[in-house]
Design an enzyme around this catalytic site. Structure first.
Site, mmCIF file in Angstrom:
data_model
loop_
_atom_site.group_PDB
_atom_site.id
_atom_site.type_symbol
_atom_site.label_atom_id
_atom_site.label_comp_id
_atom_site.label_asym_id
_atom_site.label_seq_id
_atom_site.Cartn_x
_atom_site.Cartn_y
_atom_site.Cartn_z
ATOM 1 C CB SER A 23 -71.235 10.632 25.724
ATOM 2 O OG SER A 23 -72.105 11.633 26.175
ATOM 3 C CB CYS A 160 -80.563 8.580 25.820
ATOM 4 S SG CYS A 160 -80.527 8.639 27.624
ATOM 5 N N GLY A 305 -66.019 4.071 29.322
ATOM 6 C CA GLY A 305 -66.922 4.788 30.228
ATOM 7 C C GLY A 305 -66.859 4.267 31.641
HETATM 8 C C1 LIG Z 1 -73.486 7.529 34.119
HETATM 9 C C2 LIG Z 1 -73.592 7.408 32.630
HETATM 10 C C3 LIG Z 1 -74.030 8.496 31.869
HETATM 11 C C4 LIG Z 1 -74.125 8.404 30.482
HETATM 12 N N1 LIG Z 1 -74.525 9.486 29.754
HETATM 13 C C5 LIG Z 1 -74.541 9.425 28.393
HETATM 14 C C6 LIG Z 1 -74.863 10.576 27.619
HETATM 15 O O1 LIG Z 1 -75.091 11.677 28.129
HETATM 16 N N2 LIG Z 1 -74.905 10.434 26.252
HETATM 17 C C7 LIG Z 1 -74.616 9.227 25.643
HETATM 18 O O2 LIG Z 1 -74.665 9.142 24.406
HETATM 19 N N3 LIG Z 1 -74.279 8.127 26.361
HETATM 20 C C8 LIG Z 1 -74.240 8.202 27.706
HETATM 21 N N4 LIG Z 1 -73.871 7.094 28.443
HETATM 22 C C9 LIG Z 1 -73.502 5.836 27.742
HETATM 23 C C10 LIG Z 1 -71.978 5.690 27.592
HETATM 24 O O3 LIG Z 1 -71.423 6.736 26.828
HETATM 25 C C11 LIG Z 1 -71.613 4.341 26.949
HETATM 26 O O4 LIG Z 1 -72.210 4.252 25.681
HETATM 27 C C12 LIG Z 1 -72.061 3.154 27.796
HETATM 28 O O5 LIG Z 1 -71.903 3.418 29.165
HETATM 29 C C13 LIG Z 1 -71.300 1.864 27.458
HETATM 30 O O6 LIG Z 1 -69.916 2.022 27.695
HETATM 31 P P1 LIG Z 1 -69.191 1.508 29.048
HETATM 32 O O7 LIG Z 1 -69.617 0.086 29.278
HETATM 33 O O8 LIG Z 1 -67.714 1.662 28.778
HETATM 34 O O9 LIG Z 1 -69.638 2.418 30.148
HETATM 35 C C14 LIG Z 1 -73.793 7.179 29.835
HETATM 36 C C15 LIG Z 1 -73.338 6.091 30.607
HETATM 37 C C16 LIG Z 1 -73.235 6.191 31.982
HETATM 38 C C17 LIG Z 1 -72.733 4.994 32.770
#
Ligand SMILES: Cc1cc2nc3c(=O)[nH]c(=O)nc-3n(C[C@H](O)[C@H](O)[C@H](O)COP(=O)(O)O)c2cc1C
Length: 342
Positions: A23, A160, A305
């Site tokens: 997300s 969040c 992500g």
């Molecule tokens: C720019 C950005 C925006 C995000 N927005 C959301 C969001 O709207 N809702 C949510 O549950 N997680 C959000 N996340 C968290 C990601 O979904 C994920 O849990 C987190 O980035 C860890 O995964 P990754 O290391 O693959 O990025 C966001 C992460 C990033 C980097």
């Protein structure tokens, strides 16, 4: 047979691939237009998880919103989004269109949604956030009343770190989690099958506490982890870089943390171990090897992500790498889940 090795199940959702968007990192529809290989990526997915949707529109936090770290990024987006009404009227129809599977070379892409069919072949999971415990159920009810059957799952963000009300404070309070999950479950119209996923925060000592609360309230699946709280300081201004001071850390640096939390839930919670309540692993996944580690630790599917910001081909390469690994080991995603526990 080869593609079938990738199949997995989350709640009532049968997924053709364990690869999901995380997300907030793939937008909700408009943002996909900026990705040159969006169609090829969509074709690798088991499901698409949207950016967080709230009841009313949110402007998000002041800039800066993203700062790079050595092994990831800090973000403080603050759940900027158009709100539920415009998500339903503008984004959802576009997203449905964007989820096209390319056919053989030269042929136009084929919509994954056959006319008249209720849902896209690539299921849409909507990530939801709210300011109060009660608002989650109201938001879920609003979305499911007007989505024309397009929403296959809801991912409840109780984690969040970038908002002043709710967010992580819900995620570390088992009573709040129970009420939120129960409220969202109750909002699913009778006769509808919608998979409810609760997304947990790593900003807690023992993640099995909120996980058990979500399970007690009837969540169909758990996803973990959201971002870790982190700070960056501007050494010239001698002040914190982000207006909210703490932001959310993601990317390769958090992978061992995410793996540890998936491991703990699988090892210590019987419903997770039996996969009655499957775990979606998230955090720092950048290669197919990372995804295999998460599956072996107990994940049934994974979300990617930050890596997609850096490597546009990450999903395509992950799918190819996974297929080769599964064939070499004559196994399937379903068989790999939790195998490292013996
Ligand atoms: C720019 C950005 C925006 C995000 N927005 C959301 C969001 O709207 N809702 C949510 O549950 N997680 C959000 N996340 C968290 C990601 O979904 C994920 O849990 C987190 O980035 C860890 O995964 P990754 O290391 O693959 O990025 C966001 C992460 C990033 C980097």
């Amino acid at each position: 047979m080869e593609e079938r090795r990738l199949e997995t199940t989350i709640g009532q959702l049968r997924l053709r691939s364990p690869l999901l968007t995380a997300s907030g990192t793939a937008g909700s529809a408009d943002e996909l237009a900026g990705f040159t290989n969006a169609a090829a990526t969509m074709a690798t997915l088991g499901a698409f998880v949207t950016k967080g949707v709230t009841r009313a529109p949110r402007q998000g936090n002041p800039e800066p919103r993203i700062i790079e770290t050595r092994a990831g990024i800090l973000n403080s987006i603050g759940l900027q989004n158009k709100g539920a009404d415009r998500f339903l009227s503008e984004d959802l129809p576009k997203l449905r269109q964007a989820l096209m599977i390319p056919t053989r070379r030269g042929e136009p892409p084929r919509p994954t949604i056959a006319p008249g069919r209720a849902q896209s072949a690539i299921p849409i999971i909507v990530n939801i956030s709210a300011n109060t415990v009660e608002e989650y159920g109201a938001l879920a009810g609003k979305l499911l009343a007007s989505d024309a059957g397009q929403i296959a799952g809801l991912e409840i963000n109780v984690s969040c770190p970038n908002i002043k009300h709710g967010g992580v404070s819900f995620g570390i309070d088992p009573c709040a989690i129970e009420k939120i999950v129960a409220g969202v479950k109750a909002a699913v119209p009778s006769g509808r099958t919608v998979t409810i996923i609760t997304k947990l925060t790593p900003n807690i000592t023992d993640i099995t506490v909120p996980a058990k609360a979500a399970i007690a309230a009837g969540t169909d699946a758990l996803s973990m982890i959201n971002t870790l709280r982190g700070v960056a300081i501007d050494i010239r201004a001698k002040k914190p870089c982000f207006a909210n001071i703490a932001a959310g850390l993601s990317g390769p640096a958090v992978k061992p943390v995410g793996l540890c939390m998936v491991w703990d839930c699988f090892a210590k919670i019987p419903e997770c171990r039996s996969q009655k309540v499957p775990i979606i692993g998230i955090g720092g996944i950048s290669t197919w090897q990372d995804a295999v580690e998460y599956l072996l630790a107990g994940a049934t599917a994974v979300q990617v992500g930050t890596a997609w910001f850096i490597y546009p081909d990450v999903f395509v390469e992950m799918k190819q790498g996974l297929l080769k690994y599964l064939a070499r080991n004559d196994t399937t995603v379903r068989k790999l889940t939790g195998q490292a526990h013996g």
